[in-house]
Motif scaffolding. Structure first.
Motif, PDB file in Angstrom:
ATOM      1  N   ARG A  14     -28.222  19.342 -96.968  1.00 11.14           N
ATOM      2  CA  ARG A  14     -27.513  20.060 -95.918  1.00 11.14           C
ATOM      3  C   ARG A  14     -26.970  21.372 -96.449  1.00 11.14           C
ATOM      4  O   ARG A  14     -26.551  21.473 -97.591  1.00 11.14           O
ATOM      5  N   THR A  15     -26.981  22.381 -95.587  1.00  7.82           N
ATOM      6  CA  THR A  15     -26.407  23.680 -95.922  1.00  7.82           C
ATOM      7  C   THR A  15     -25.969  24.353 -94.630  1.00  7.82           C
ATOM      8  O   THR A  15     -26.348  23.919 -93.538  1.00  7.82           O
ATOM      9  N   ASN A  16     -25.189  25.362 -94.748  1.00 12.25           N
ATOM     10  CA  ASN A  16     -24.777  26.129 -93.567  1.00 12.25           C
ATOM     11  C   ASN A  16     -25.558  27.425 -93.531  1.00 12.25           C
ATOM     12  O   ASN A  16     -25.707  28.106 -94.543  1.00 12.25           O
ATOM     13  N   VAL A  17     -26.043  27.754 -92.340  1.00  9.51           N
ATOM     14  CA  VAL A  17     -26.757  29.008 -92.130  1.00  9.51           C
ATOM     15  C   VAL A  17     -26.107  29.694 -90.945  1.00  9.51           C
ATOM     16  O   VAL A  17     -25.842  29.065 -89.924  1.00  9.51           O
ATOM     17  N   THR A  18     -25.838  30.973 -91.080  1.00 10.71           N
ATOM     18  CA  THR A  18     -25.232  31.722 -89.990  1.00 10.71           C
ATOM     19  C   THR A  18     -26.321  32.481 -89.247  1.00 10.71           C
ATOM     20  O   THR A  18     -27.087  33.234 -89.857  1.00 10.71           O
ATOM     21  N   LEU A  19     -26.388  32.245 -87.940  1.00  6.29           N
ATOM     22  CA  LEU A  19     -27.372  32.900 -87.077  1.00  6.29           C
ATOM     23  C   LEU A  19     -26.644  33.641 -85.974  1.00  6.29           C
ATOM     24  O   LEU A  19     -25.511  33.290 -85.637  1.00  6.29           O
ATOM     25  N   THR A  20     -27.310  34.616 -85.404  1.00  5.61           N
ATOM     26  CA  THR A  20     -26.705  35.262 -84.242  1.00  5.61           C
ATOM     27  C   THR A  20     -26.698  34.257 -83.092  1.00  5.61           C
ATOM     28  O   THR A  20     -27.605  33.416 -82.963  1.00  5.61           O
ATOM     29  N   ALA A  21     -25.679  34.342 -82.279  1.00  8.59           N
ATOM     30  CA  ALA A  21     -25.537  33.403 -81.161  1.00  8.59           C
ATOM     31  C   ALA A  21     -26.738  33.483 -80.220  1.00  8.59           C
ATOM     32  O   ALA A  21     -27.223  32.456 -79.726  1.00  8.59           O
ATOM     33  N   ALA A  22     -27.234  34.688 -79.997  1.00  7.20           N
ATOM     34  CA  ALA A  22     -28.368  34.868 -79.083  1.00  7.20           C
ATOM     35  C   ALA A  22     -29.625  34.192 -79.622  1.00  7.20           C
ATOM     36  O   ALA A  22     -30.355  33.532 -78.874  1.00  7.20           O
ATOM     37  N   ASN A  23     -29.882  34.350 -80.922  1.00  4.08           N
ATOM     38  CA  ASN A  23     -31.070  33.713 -81.506  1.00  4.08           C
ATOM     39  C   ASN A  23     -30.966  32.196 -81.475  1.00  4.08           C
ATOM     40  O   ASN A  23     -31.944  31.506 -81.176  1.00  4.08           O
ATOM     41  N   LEU A  24     -29.795  31.670 -81.795  1.00  5.85           N
ATOM     42  CA  LEU A  24     -29.613  30.219 -81.771  1.00  5.85           C
ATOM     43  C   LEU A  24     -29.768  29.677 -80.363  1.00  5.85           C
ATOM     44  O   LEU A  24     -30.442  28.662 -80.153  1.00  5.85           O
ATOM     45  N   SER A  50     -36.155  27.611 -90.515  1.00  4.97           N
ATOM     46  CA  SER A  50     -35.388  28.192 -91.620  1.00  4.97           C
ATOM     47  C   SER A  50     -35.992  27.806 -92.960  1.00  4.97           C
ATOM     48  O   SER A  50     -36.134  28.636 -93.857  1.00  4.97           O
ATOM     49  N   ASP A  51     -36.347  26.532 -93.101  1.00  4.45           N
ATOM     50  CA  ASP A  51     -36.939  26.060 -94.355  1.00  4.45           C
ATOM     51  C   ASP A  51     -38.254  26.781 -94.640  1.00  4.45           C
ATOM     52  O   ASP A  51     -38.511  27.207 -95.775  1.00  4.45           O
ATOM     53  N   ALA A  52     -39.074  26.944 -93.610  1.00  2.00           N
ATOM     54  CA  ALA A  52     -40.354  27.640 -93.781  1.00  2.00           C
ATOM     55  C   ALA A  52     -40.126  29.103 -94.154  1.00  2.00           C
ATOM     56  O   ALA A  52     -40.834  29.646 -95.023  1.00  2.00           O
TER      57      ALA A  52
END
Length: 81
Positions: A10-20, A34-36
């Protein structure tokens, strides 16, 4: 100890709200994507590092081929002129 390639962490990734939001709306697996992407970035960075570390040898080899030609060129079956 290095992790096996199938073991996940597990890890934390920060994404833009629109992309998520768009990814969720489309049913995309953000973790897999993300892994790819990280895997591809690591592959690219390793390739660049290898090329930088071996730049002198690559340059010397190219110069040698320019001077001497390709090794075993006379035995080449398919010649492209």
């Amino acid at each position: 100890m290095p992790q096996a390639s199938t073991e996940k962490q597990r890890t934390n990734v920060t994404l833009t709200a629109a992309n998520l939001a768009a990814a969720r709306e489309l049913g995309l697996n953000v973790s897999a994507i993300s892994d790819a992407a990280v895997s591809e970035a690591v592959r690219t960075a390793r390739a660049r590092a290898w090329a930088a570390e071996n730049a002198e040898a690559i340059s010397e080899r190219r110069a040698w081929i320019e001077t001497n030609g390709t090794p075993l060129a006379d035995l080449q079956v398919l010649k492209v002129d």
